[in-house]
Design an enzyme around this catalytic site. Structure first.
Site, PDB file in Angstrom:
ATOM      1  N   GLU A  41       0.850  -1.188   0.000  1.00 30.84           N
ATOM      2  CA  GLU A  41       0.000   0.000   0.000  1.00 30.84           C
ATOM      3  C   GLU A  41       0.891   1.247   0.000  1.00 30.84           C
ATOM      4  OE1 GLU A  41      -3.730   1.767   2.655  1.00 30.84           O
ATOM      5  OE2 GLU A  41      -2.143   0.655   3.675  1.00 30.84           O
ATOM      6  N   LYS A 113      -9.756   1.470  -2.388  1.00 29.73           N
ATOM      7  CA  LYS A 113      -9.952   0.935  -1.036  1.00 29.73           C
ATOM      8  C   LYS A 113     -11.355   1.263  -0.518  1.00 29.73           C
ATOM      9  CE  LYS A 113      -7.581   1.084   3.476  1.00 29.73           C
ATOM     10  NZ  LYS A 113      -6.431   1.716   4.174  1.00 29.73           N
ATOM     11  N   CYS A 155      -5.128  -3.212   2.765  1.00 30.97           N
ATOM     12  CA  CYS A 155      -4.851  -2.978   4.184  1.00 30.97           C
ATOM     13  C   CYS A 155      -6.068  -3.185   5.092  1.00 30.97           C
ATOM     14  CB  CYS A 155      -4.255  -1.578   4.359  1.00 30.97           C
ATOM     15  SG  CYS A 155      -3.326  -1.372   5.911  1.00 30.97           S
TER      16      CYS A 155
END
Length: 275
Positions: A41, A113, A155
């Site tokens: 990330e 995300k 993440c």
């Protein structure tokens, strides 16, 4: 068996240097026989200084790190999963966006995300991603990669098993989890969550992570992992930046799913009722 590479980075505040490090990783991965490279990330920039970072942010088409990685993928004939970049998006907000790049340098898929990290940690660290980033809205799988069908997460998505279930149901063989986990949450939860997601979905998880003390003052946990469908850890990079290689035996997926066919046994569960 496809051979993959993971780049465990210590990304800094200079996109040019970060791009150079990524290009070097692409070359090293290709030279080592990898068919695909996975990066963490925020591979292009890690900078909590908003004023300084602003000068480096760009829309996707103008992003220098993305352009460098596309050129490197084409020059070296390798797939690249660019874990994520901060790119300017609609309404002046940013998107935390993953890219899958093929050996011609073409972008085959993007993923923004979905779950944003808004927390206050006992260490005094405070994170408010939603103040800067726009949340994604779509789960994404990419067909035709050297590791089969690739599911995309980033993440904090790791803490939401429903997303992994959707990706598995859509045919994912491997799910990428690029991350920049903090040290406290990494020590407590990183290995447990990644192994659990692999077991639940019956597939491989490839998690490229940031590591170390970064120029902007943050510290990240490292321990980039590859986990197989049984939950066995095939690779744990521990501490330190660098690149490592591993082979993924995709036939293992069917073997494990025959032993425990949990995907076939899933049922729609209605909201709980109070009695």
């Amino acid at each position: 068996m496809p051979r993959v590479a993971i780049f465990q980075a210590r990304t800094g505040v200079d996109p040019e240097q970060n791009a150079a490090d990524l290009v070097a990783a692409v070359r090293q991965a290709a030279a080592g026989g990898a068919v695909m490279l996975f990066t963490p990330e925020m591979s292009g920039l890690l900078d909590r200084n908003a004023e300084r970072a602003a000068s480096s942010l760009a829309e996707e088409g103008e992003d220098r790190v993305l352009a460098a990685c596309r050129e490197a993928a084409a020059a070296n004939g390798i797939w690249v999963h660019l874990g994520s970049l901060a790119v300017l998006s609609e309404g002046g907000q940013l998107a935390n966006r993953s890219f899958v790049i093929d050996p011609r340098g073409e972008i085959r898929a993007r993923y923004d995300k979905i779950h944003l990290f808004d927390v206050d940690l006992p260490t005094g660290e405070s994170w408010r991603e939603s103040a800067v980033y726009r949340s994604g809205a779509e789960a994404v799988v990419v067909e035709g990669t050297p590791v089969g069908t690739l599911g995309l997460t980033i993440c904090y998505d790791l803490r939401f098993p429903a997303l992994f279930s959707r990706l598995a149901e859509a045919g994912a063989d491997v799910i990428a989890v690029p991350a920049a986990f903090t040290v406290p949450t990494g020590r407590a939860h990183w290995h447990i969550l990644l192994r659990a997601r692999a077991i639940e979905a019956g597939l491989f998880v490839v998690a490229a992570a940031q590591w170390g003390s970064h120029e902007d003052g943050r510290q990240t946990f490292g321990h980039s992992l590859i986990v197989d469908p049984w939950g066995d850890v095939l690779l744990d990079m521990g501490e330190g930046s660098g690149l490592q290689l591993a082979e993924i035996e995709l036939s293992r997926i069917e073997e494990v799913r025959r032993r425990i066919p949990a995907l076939k046994h899933r049922r729609q569960v209605e909201p709980a009722v109070s009695r």
